[in-house]
Write a protein that holds these residues in place. Structure first.
Motif, PDB file in Angstrom:
ATOM      1  N   LEU A  36      13.762  47.269  35.828  1.00 42.33           N
ATOM      2  CA  LEU A  36      14.524  47.537  37.054  1.00 42.33           C
ATOM      3  C   LEU A  36      14.317  46.425  38.080  1.00 42.33           C
ATOM      4  O   LEU A  36      15.234  46.097  38.848  1.00 42.33           O
ATOM      5  CB  LEU A  36      14.123  48.898  37.632  1.00 42.33           C
ATOM      6  N   ALA A  37      13.110  45.826  38.079  1.00 38.46           N
ATOM      7  CA  ALA A  37      12.883  44.668  38.939  1.00 38.46           C
ATOM      8  C   ALA A  37      13.735  43.493  38.487  1.00 38.46           C
ATOM      9  O   ALA A  37      14.286  42.746  39.310  1.00 38.46           O
ATOM     10  CB  ALA A  37      11.400  44.287  38.927  1.00 38.46           C
ATOM     11  N   VAL A  38      13.874  43.322  37.177  1.00 41.19           N
ATOM     12  CA  VAL A  38      14.738  42.265  36.654  1.00 41.19           C
ATOM     13  C   VAL A  38      16.182  42.498  37.099  1.00 41.19           C
ATOM     14  O   VAL A  38      16.880  41.567  37.532  1.00 41.19           O
ATOM     15  CB  VAL A  38      14.632  42.201  35.116  1.00 41.19           C
ATOM     16  N   MET A  39      16.648  43.761  36.996  1.00 45.06           N
ATOM     17  CA  MET A  39      18.011  44.070  37.454  1.00 45.06           C
ATOM     18  C   MET A  39      18.189  43.737  38.925  1.00 45.06           C
ATOM     19  O   MET A  39      19.197  43.133  39.328  1.00 45.06           O
ATOM     20  CB  MET A  39      18.316  45.549  37.210  1.00 45.06           C
ATOM     21  N   ALA A  40      17.213  44.135  39.742  1.00 42.28           N
ATOM     22  CA  ALA A  40      17.312  43.882  41.184  1.00 42.28           C
ATOM     23  C   ALA A  40      17.308  42.390  41.470  1.00 42.28           C
ATOM     24  O   ALA A  40      18.038  41.903  42.349  1.00 42.28           O
ATOM     25  CB  ALA A  40      16.158  44.580  41.915  1.00 42.28           C
ATOM     26  N   PHE A  83      23.037  37.197  41.615  1.00 41.94           N
ATOM     27  CA  PHE A  83      24.487  37.356  41.475  1.00 41.94           C
ATOM     28  C   PHE A  83      25.198  37.237  42.825  1.00 41.94           C
ATOM     29  O   PHE A  83      26.215  36.552  42.950  1.00 41.94           O
ATOM     30  CB  PHE A  83      24.780  38.718  40.841  1.00 41.94           C
ATOM     31  N   HIS A  84      24.647  37.905  43.833  1.00 42.78           N
ATOM     32  CA  HIS A  84      25.313  37.920  45.146  1.00 42.78           C
ATOM     33  C   HIS A  84      24.872  36.766  46.041  1.00 42.78           C
ATOM     34  O   HIS A  84      25.660  36.315  46.897  1.00 42.78           O
ATOM     35  CB  HIS A  84      25.050  39.243  45.858  1.00 42.78           C
ATOM     36  N   HIS A 137      21.594  30.382  44.479  1.00 44.93           N
ATOM     37  CA  HIS A 137      22.818  29.714  44.943  1.00 44.93           C
ATOM     38  C   HIS A 137      23.669  29.135  43.818  1.00 44.93           C
ATOM     39  O   HIS A 137      24.834  28.841  44.030  1.00 44.93           O
ATOM     40  CB  HIS A 137      22.458  28.582  45.916  1.00 44.93           C
ATOM     41  N   HIS A 138      23.099  28.984  42.628  1.00 46.00           N
ATOM     42  CA  HIS A 138      23.784  28.251  41.574  1.00 46.00           C
ATOM     43  C   HIS A 138      24.506  29.136  40.568  1.00 46.00           C
ATOM     44  O   HIS A 138      25.028  28.632  39.582  1.00 46.00           O
ATOM     45  CB  HIS A 138      22.776  27.375  40.816  1.00 46.00           C
ATOM     46  N   ASN A 139      24.527  30.419  40.788  1.00 46.08           N
ATOM     47  CA  ASN A 139      25.039  31.308  39.748  1.00 46.08           C
ATOM     48  C   ASN A 139      26.125  32.253  40.249  1.00 46.08           C
ATOM     49  O   ASN A 139      26.154  33.420  39.890  1.00 46.08           O
ATOM     50  CB  ASN A 139      23.878  32.106  39.142  1.00 46.08           C
ATOM     51  N   ARG A 140      27.024  31.740  41.078  1.00 45.68           N
ATOM     52  CA  ARG A 140      28.076  32.600  41.614  1.00 45.68           C
ATOM     53  C   ARG A 140      29.091  33.019  40.544  1.00 45.68           C
ATOM     54  O   ARG A 140      29.540  34.155  40.522  1.00 45.68           O
ATOM     55  CB  ARG A 140      28.845  31.888  42.740  1.00 45.68           C
ATOM     56  N   ALA A 141      29.460  32.119  39.670  1.00 45.31           N
ATOM     57  CA  ALA A 141      30.468  32.424  38.665  1.00 45.31           C
ATOM     58  C   ALA A 141      29.860  33.285  37.572  1.00 45.31           C
ATOM     59  O   ALA A 141      28.729  33.045  37.153  1.00 45.31           O
ATOM     60  CB  ALA A 141      31.034  31.139  38.065  1.00 45.31           C
ATOM     61  N   GLU A 142      30.612  34.276  37.104  1.00 49.69           N
ATOM     62  CA  GLU A 142      30.058  35.142  36.060  1.00 49.69           C
ATOM     63  C   GLU A 142      29.772  34.363  34.787  1.00 49.69           C
ATOM     64  O   GLU A 142      28.821  34.681  34.058  1.00 49.69           O
ATOM     65  CB  GLU A 142      30.999  36.312  35.763  1.00 49.69           C
ATOM     66  N   THR A 143      30.541  33.341  34.507  1.00 52.82           N
ATOM     67  CA  THR A 143      30.262  32.520  33.332  1.00 52.82           C
ATOM     68  C   THR A 143      28.849  31.964  33.387  1.00 52.82           C
ATOM     69  O   THR A 143      28.078  32.044  32.428  1.00 52.82           O
ATOM     70  CB  THR A 143      31.260  31.354  33.241  1.00 52.82           C
ATOM     71  N   GLU A 144      28.503  31.416  34.528  1.00 51.71           N
ATOM     72  CA  GLU A 144      27.170  30.833  34.675  1.00 51.71           C
ATOM     73  C   GLU A 144      26.096  31.921  34.686  1.00 51.71           C
ATOM     74  O   GLU A 144      25.009  31.742  34.123  1.00 51.71           O
ATOM     75  CB  GLU A 144      27.104  30.000  35.958  1.00 51.71           C
ATOM     76  N   MET A 145      26.397  33.041  35.329  1.00 55.75           N
ATOM     77  CA  MET A 145      25.452  34.164  35.327  1.00 55.75           C
ATOM     78  C   MET A 145      25.172  34.626  33.907  1.00 55.75           C
ATOM     79  O   MET A 145      24.023  34.855  33.512  1.00 55.75           O
ATOM     80  CB  MET A 145      26.022  35.335  36.134  1.00 55.75           C
TER      81      MET A 145
END
Length: 959
Positions: free
Chosen positions: A339-343, A349-350, A472-480
């Motif tokens: 759950l910490a990983v998800m958070a 992500f945001h 800051h570097h992972n805004r696009a879902e592709t990169e995420m």
């Protein structure tokens, strides 16, 4: 020509999902062990006098299709309303990319606690991101890698403050504006430790009278207070200041560190983790750098590997409290890693701008809602707020609460004349209009433009946060998506290979069992929702409890403890309450054998008991003479004994009934640790052989996955005389405390049923296995362990074999002689197993310098053989050192693990690249490559860095 009908035995049809070896493979294993059948092996292993007399029978096992249909029917008995109850639990939006790639991905949820850092670099990086996020948002230098929930984190902060504060006062101040469940759990924790809890208004705080104080920010009814002056006064009195802070609010408002706080705690649930009727959710704790070595829980730090490259590891691992035994003050098996990983990924992500935008939208909606109510003539409190306020409604309270339900909205009942409202990111404009209608008002969102804010200027945040490039570097879902995949690929989880950890039972978490946890009917319910809206949960919990009682021989279950360690603690509190009710509060001595599970002493300390350690005999059994003597010395002060069965030494001790009888003779209660229940289900019922209480590790025996170090569930089963003393809870959805939770004592967790949303996993496992399948799983777990012991016999000494030459569901391999004969340590063997494609077994516990192996029933014979082949090959490498055929310092064991980087460049080692990188057991095509070489533990502790290092550090390391 007629077709011949094909018969499928229940074992073949229903249970092959969980049981690895086929009947044909089992026959080969029987031959190796010299037995005719599985039952003959069990008769040689499990003492006859403790075997249960009747088989488990839950009716016909369900197929996957039958199970999922049945669970849908039960889930639909839950009713999902818009939850505006608040109180620390919020609706949230889990980004689908995170749900699919983390929560529903076995690469993440089947991983073990990252004690082996070389094969845990992915989740360690994600947890370091989490720590960085928490540290930035709270404005404090150090954060841990999560705790169980906000309430228990507050309790941990209280006891931490007592340990480190220079004030010698014996009391602790609790802000009356803390959430009720937080106050209740802190009181539960404080009582056995002799801490006086003073609950009051912050302005009434007397700093000289306390060693610390805790404040809720925002308060449970929405109040926003700058606690800077209160904390300054505490510091003048040498006491500590603690703030329970909403992390999303901290994107807008003054952080605890700027207020001078020494410790901050809270919940990251609203960072994309579903409500789940109370859990699991990751709590956080952060503190000033001066207190980092007193910080409970796990701490991810940055070190270097053998090549000098940056590498992550768990720092200060000696804080794992089972090493301290009777001196333990806190139990660190209390993390929520998944759950910490998800958070953390929610924050990645945001990013900081996205989180701030979410917080601003929530505040604007709250402000708009409040202005509409004020326009309708209602009085709103407080004047300033973030997402929560109360409305004075007088005698209309019941009418408005009911009108809210008609709008499918749950409000919070506050006293007899007020209603509490909390807004979250899931609240849509139509919901605001529904709220107004419930209050008898006819407004539209357009009537109240979003241009008014109720945040005091003095509390506006002035500092930056989440400045690291990761956010800051992972805004696009592709990169995420690629980032999450890269991290997952750095880890070794159960989806890649066997994780043969003794006492940790890393078994299959089947896909069908996992499916229900993300269904909205289970995922989106508030833990304090009215009882009539959670009938599906209650039906499931009641049925699961009944089946667990049947399995264990106990009379009642409490589902509240949300980890195994928490279950131990709750069980001991239940025993203490029982003694107190009988006028025997002086019973405080707890006997704990050396062979008991490692977390037991810490739990006993937390329950206010005095730990007396009992010796082990030569064969690993409890030293009965020592036990008898120490029980007699304790006399009428004996509260309990804590035993693990089968013992942590991996043996079914034949004196277990006598141990229970001795304890009862002196008036004590028997606590049987449930860590090894995977060797008992269907064969032995703890409640029938003398035990009074046990916790059940649902994340072990009953298939809830470990998630990289949590979630867990540790419900406790008790005999009838202890049932009234089970944990209660102040918030039970309108039911009586006893009716809802089964007990009247103080709560141990924030939610009445702990981490309720993962209970469907264990329920599904039992329903699909049935009684016969569960029993078969136990037998095969014992078979697999004995098969490994037999195959390794001669190459290694197997410690603590039972009376008939058998081990239980785990065996202990003695590697101590090799330290003297070849200079090879247990660490060297563990790291070499990584090259072979395996996670190491449990190292140096319960006996230093040994490996404890538990293969579980889920592993096939092929995987068992691959592991045994690897271990035998390692023994030959050790022999080569012993015989002087290879350099004792420059060999595959000492240089393990090997990475792809070892395949390139010069090679100056006296063994081939192939021998180093492709040993026996390693797959040629699908080989797992660790991303780093052996990690330097000492360097990591001496240079403690627990937040994301700047990217330049990685560039420097690569040069």
């Amino acid at each position: 020509m007629a077709f011949e009908p094909t018969e499928y035995l229940p074992y073949d049809f229903a249970n092959r999902r969980h049981i690895g070896p086929s009947p044909e493979e089992m026959a080969d294993m029987f031959a190796a062990l010299g037995v005719e059948s599985l039952d003959q092996l069990i008769d040689q292993t499990v003492p006859q006098d403790i075997r249960q007399s009747t088989p488990l029978d839950f009716g016909k096992p369900k197929s996957e299709r039958e199970l999922l249909w049945h669970m849908r029917q039960v889930a639909q008995k839950n009713t999902i309303f818009t939850t505006m109850i608040g109180q620390g639990y919020h609706g949230t939006v889990t980004p689908p990319a995170i749900q699919r790639n983390i929560l529903e991905n076995p690469a993440w949820y089947t991983a073990y606690t990252p004690y082996q850092p070389e094969i845990s670099q992915g989740r360690l990086e994600a947890l370091l991101n989490y720590q960085t996020m928490v540290s930035d948002l709270t404005g404090l230098e150090i954060a841990n890698a999560s705790l169980l929930d906000e309430a228990t984190a507050a309790a941990e902060a209280m006891t931490m403050a007592q340990r480190v504060a220079k004030s010698k006062a014996g009391a602790f101040f609790v802000d009356e504006n803390c959430h009720p469940q937080n106050i209740a759990v802190m009181k539960t924790r404080a009582e056995p430790l002799g801490i006086e809890v003073i609950v009051g208004a912050p302005d009434d705080l007397e700093p000289e009278a306390v060693f610390g104080a805790i404040f809720q920010y925002p308060g449970t009814y929405g109040h926003l207070t700058d606690f800077t002056p209160h904390i300054a006064k505490l510091h003048d009195a040498k006491a500590l200041g603690i703030v329970v802070a909403d992390p999303l609010m901290l994107t807008l408002l003054k952080e605890p560190g700027a207020m001078g706080a020494d410790i901050a705690v809270g919940s990251t649930q609203r960072f994309g983790v579903p409500l789940g009727f109370g859990g699991p959710h990751a709590a956080y704790m952060a503190c000033r750098d001066a207190y980092k070595r007193a910080l409970p829980g796990r701490l991810v730090g940055v070190s270097v590997d053998a090549r000098g490259n940056k590498a992550y590891r768990l720092s200060l691992q000696t804080r794992e409290q089972h090493i301290r035994r009777e001196k333990a003050t806190s139990n660190v098996c209390t993390a929520q890693a998944l759950l910490a990983v998800m958070a953390s990924f929610y924050a990645v992500f945001h990013g900081p701008k996205g989180l701030k935008a979410i917080a601003q939208r929530i505040h604007r909606k709250t402000d708009r809602l409040a202005r509409g109510l004020e326009a309708g003539g209602y009085r709103i409190e407080p004047e300033y707020f973030f997402d929560t306020f109360t409305v004075e409604v007088g005698a209309l309270q019941g009418v408005i609460l009911e009108a809210g339900r008609r709008e499918r909205i749950n409000f919070r009942k506050v006293g007899e004349t007020k209603i509490g409202i909390t807004v979250d990111e899931t609240v849509r404009p139509a919901v605001l209009e529904g709220v107004w209608r419930a209050f008898g008002l006819d407004f539209s969102r357009d009537d109240f433009p979003a241009d008014y804010h109720r945040v005091p200027e003095a509390l506006v945040r002035e500092t930056e946060y989440l400045t690291h490039p990761t956010f800051h570097h992972n805004r696009a879902e592709t990169e995420m998506m690629r980032y999450m995949r890269r991290l997952a690929d750095r880890d070794l989880a159960l989806d890649r290979a066997m994780i043969p950890l003794g006492s940790c039972t890393m078994k299959l978490n089947s896909a069908a069992e996992m499916m229900a946890i993300t269904w909205p009917d289970f995922a989106n319910l508030h833990p304090f929702a009215p009882a009539d809206q959670v009938q599906g949960y209650h039906e499931m919990i009641e049925d699961l409890s009944a089946k667990l009682c049947e399995i264990t021989g106990y009379d009642a279950m409490s589902m509240q403890p949300n980890s195994g360690a928490q279950g131990e603690y709750a069980g001991l509190l239940t025993i203490a309450a029982y003694h107190k009710a009988r006028g025997e509060a002086h019973r405080r001595i707890c006997l704990i054998p050396v062979s008991a599970h490692g977390t037991n002493p810490a739990s006993a300390q937390m329950a206010g008991m005095e730990v007396i350690v009992v010796k082990s005999a030569e064969n690993g059994d409890i030293d009965l003479n020592d036990f008898r003597q120490k029980a007699a010395e304790a006399g009428d002060k004996l509260a309990a004994c804590m035993i693990t069965y089968p013992s942590t030494h991996g043996v079914f001790e034949e004196t277990v009934r006598e141990v229970c009888d001795i304890t009862h003779r002196y008036g004590g209660q028997v606590y049987m640790d449930g860590a090894n229940l995977n060797a008992l289900v269907g064969l032995v019922k703890p409640g029938e052989i003398g035990s009074d209480v046990s916790h059940l590790n649902l994340h072990k025996t009953f298939c809830i996955p470990h998630g990289g170090g949590g979630p867990g569930m540790g419900p406790i089963g008790v005999k009838a005389h202890l049932k009234p003393f089970l944990p209660g809870h102040p918030e039970t959805g309108g039911q009586s405390v006893y009716e809802a939770t089964g007990g009247r004592e103080g709560p141990v967790s924030g939610a009445p049923f702990g981490s309720a949303s993962i209970l469907p996993i264990s329920w599904a496992y039992i329903l699909m296995m049935g009684g016969s399948g569960l029993t078969q799983a136990t037998k095969v777990a014992i078979l697999n362990a004995n098969y490994i012991a037999k195959r390794l016999e001669g190459a290694y000494d197997i410690l603590f074999i039972g009376a008939h030459g058998r081990c239980a569901h785990e065996c202990i391999i003695d590697t101590r002689p090799f330290a003297e004969s070849a200079g090879v340590t247990v660490d060297d063997i563990a790291k070499r197993l990584i090259d072979n494609g395996f996670h190491a077994p449990t190292m140096s516990w319960p006996v230093a310098g040994t490996l404890m192996v538990e293969p579980t029933e889920s592993e096939t014979k092929a995987e068992l053989d691959r592991f045994c082949d690897a271990m035998l090959a390692i023994r030959e490498e050790i022999r080569a050192i012993e015989e002087g055929k290879i350099d004792p310092e420059n060999n595959p064991l000492k240089r393990a693990p090997h990475t792809v980087e070892d395949l390139v460049g010069e090679w100056d080692r006296p063994y081939s690249r192939e021998d180093g990188c492709y040993p026996v057991g390693a797959f040629r095509v699908d080989k797992y490559w660790p991303p780093v070489n052996r990690v330097d533990n000492v360097y990591g502790d001496r240079h403690l860095v627990c937040t994301c290092p700047p990217l330049e550090d990685y560039l420097d390391a690569a040069e």
